[in-house]
Design a protein around this motif. Structure first.
Motif, PDB file in Angstrom:
ATOM      1  N   THR A   5      38.396  43.365  42.567  1.00 59.18           N
ATOM      2  CA  THR A   5      39.005  42.338  42.846  1.00 59.18           C
ATOM      3  C   THR A   5      38.205  41.165  42.420  1.00 59.18           C
ATOM      4  N   SER A   8      39.707  34.675  42.838  1.00 58.07           N
ATOM      5  CA  SER A   8      41.051  33.981  42.621  1.00 58.07           C
ATOM      6  C   SER A   8      41.644  34.154  41.268  1.00 58.07           C
ATOM      7  N   ARG A   9      43.049  34.107  41.411  1.00 57.33           N
ATOM      8  CA  ARG A   9      43.984  34.323  40.069  1.00 57.33           C
ATOM      9  C   ARG A   9      43.865  33.027  39.358  1.00 57.33           C
ATOM     10  N   TYR A  10      43.722  31.855  39.750  1.00 56.29           N
ATOM     11  CA  TYR A  10      44.073  30.770  39.309  1.00 56.29           C
ATOM     12  C   TYR A  10      43.147  29.625  39.903  1.00 56.29           C
ATOM     13  N   PRO A 106      41.773  41.881  37.847  1.00 60.62           N
ATOM     14  CA  PRO A 106      43.165  41.212  37.525  1.00 60.62           C
ATOM     15  C   PRO A 106      43.100  39.895  36.737  1.00 60.62           C
ATOM     16  N   THR A 108      40.902  36.057  36.346  1.00 59.31           N
ATOM     17  CA  THR A 108      40.638  34.599  37.014  1.00 59.31           C
ATOM     18  C   THR A 108      41.269  33.877  35.960  1.00 59.31           C
ATOM     19  N   ARG A 109      42.111  32.941  35.674  1.00 65.24           N
ATOM     20  CA  ARG A 109      42.502  32.006  34.745  1.00 65.24           C
ATOM     21  C   ARG A 109      41.994  30.526  35.275  1.00 65.24           C
TER      22      ARG A 109
ATOM     23  N   ARG B  41      51.168  40.572  32.793  1.00 65.68           N
ATOM     24  CA  ARG B  41      50.866  40.342  34.270  1.00 65.68           C
ATOM     25  C   ARG B  41      50.199  41.568  34.875  1.00 65.68           C
ATOM     26  N   ARG B  43      46.579  44.202  34.832  1.00 61.03           N
ATOM     27  CA  ARG B  43      45.334  44.187  34.713  1.00 61.03           C
ATOM     28  C   ARG B  43      45.031  45.124  33.135  1.00 61.03           C
TER      29      ARG B  43
END
Lengths: 113, 110
Positions: A5, A8-10, A106, A108-109, B41, B43
């Motif tokens: 994990t 932050s995603r963004y 996933p 972080t942008r 969208r 991973r």
């Protein structure tokens, strides 16, 4: 199921700010990695760590530092963010010496204004 | 120096057509190579590794040491194959670092 994990995603930051990107894995993996992903350039390794408090420079470490105080957590630090650090940042973890695949977070942008 | 090259930035095919995503490598030792895939969208995830010699989602890849290639192939593309594909070389003598290619975006049109 391996879980990696990222905090932050963004993220939107201003030039000169100090930025922390956090990554946590729950599989007791020794190895952890930070990449940046840019169109046309693929994934480029920034830093990696093969044990707590150990770190190795990757291919593009300039402007970045890392911290690994606990086995499950690997932090990427941008000491003074610049616009050319706007990118997608991916964290990954694996068993030692690549005995199996790397598992990715996933992403972080990060946008630096 | 170790290097992975994917010459195509974008590959566009029609559904049902064969697909070949090219990957060439430069490595002085005995290579071990992977294909990773990133759907929209989602991973990045492992698709296949050459030592497994398996077919995943209809994709296969054969290591050709003479041509230093590890091309990814599928005889009949499906729309759900549309994704970003990365070829990668592992460096066991450097803690399992992966060297990635630039990536190829596969677009499968209906």
């Amino acid at each position: 199921d391996v879980k990696v994990t990222q905090s932050s995603r963004y993220l939107v930051k201003r030039t000169g700010e100090k930025v922390f990107l956090e990554c946590v894995q729950d599989m007791d993996h020794e190895n952890m990695f930070w990449y940046r992903q840019d169109p046309g350039l693929g994934l480029r390794l920034i830093y990696f760590s093969y044990d707590v408090k150990m770190k190795e420079k990757g291919d593009i470490p300039e402007g970045y530092s890392v911290s690994r105080e606990k086995k499950e957590r690997f932090s990427l630090i941008l000491e003074s963010a610049s616009t050319n650090q706007t990118s997608m940042y991916l964290c990954a973890s694996s068993l030692p010496a690549g005995k199996e695949t790397q598992y990715f977070g996933p992403g972080t942008r990060l946008l630096v204004l | 120096a170790q290097r992975v090259t994917q010459p195509e930035k974008l590959l566009s095919v029609f559904k049902g057509a064969p697909v070949e995503l090219k990957c060439n490598y430069s490595y002085s030792g005995s290579p071990e190579l992977f294909w990773y895939v990133q759907y929209s969208r989602q991973r990045l995830q492992l698709l296949l590794r050459h030592i497994s010699r398996e077919s995943i989602k209809g994709f296969t890849a054969d290591l050709n040491k003479g041509e230093t290639s590890f091309h990814l192939k599928k005889p009949f593309a499906q729309e759900e194959d549309s994704a970003m594909y990365y070829c990668a070389l592992i460096l066991y003598n450097q803690g399992g670092k992966l060297i990635f290619g630039q990536g190829t975006e596969l677009s499968v049109k209906p």
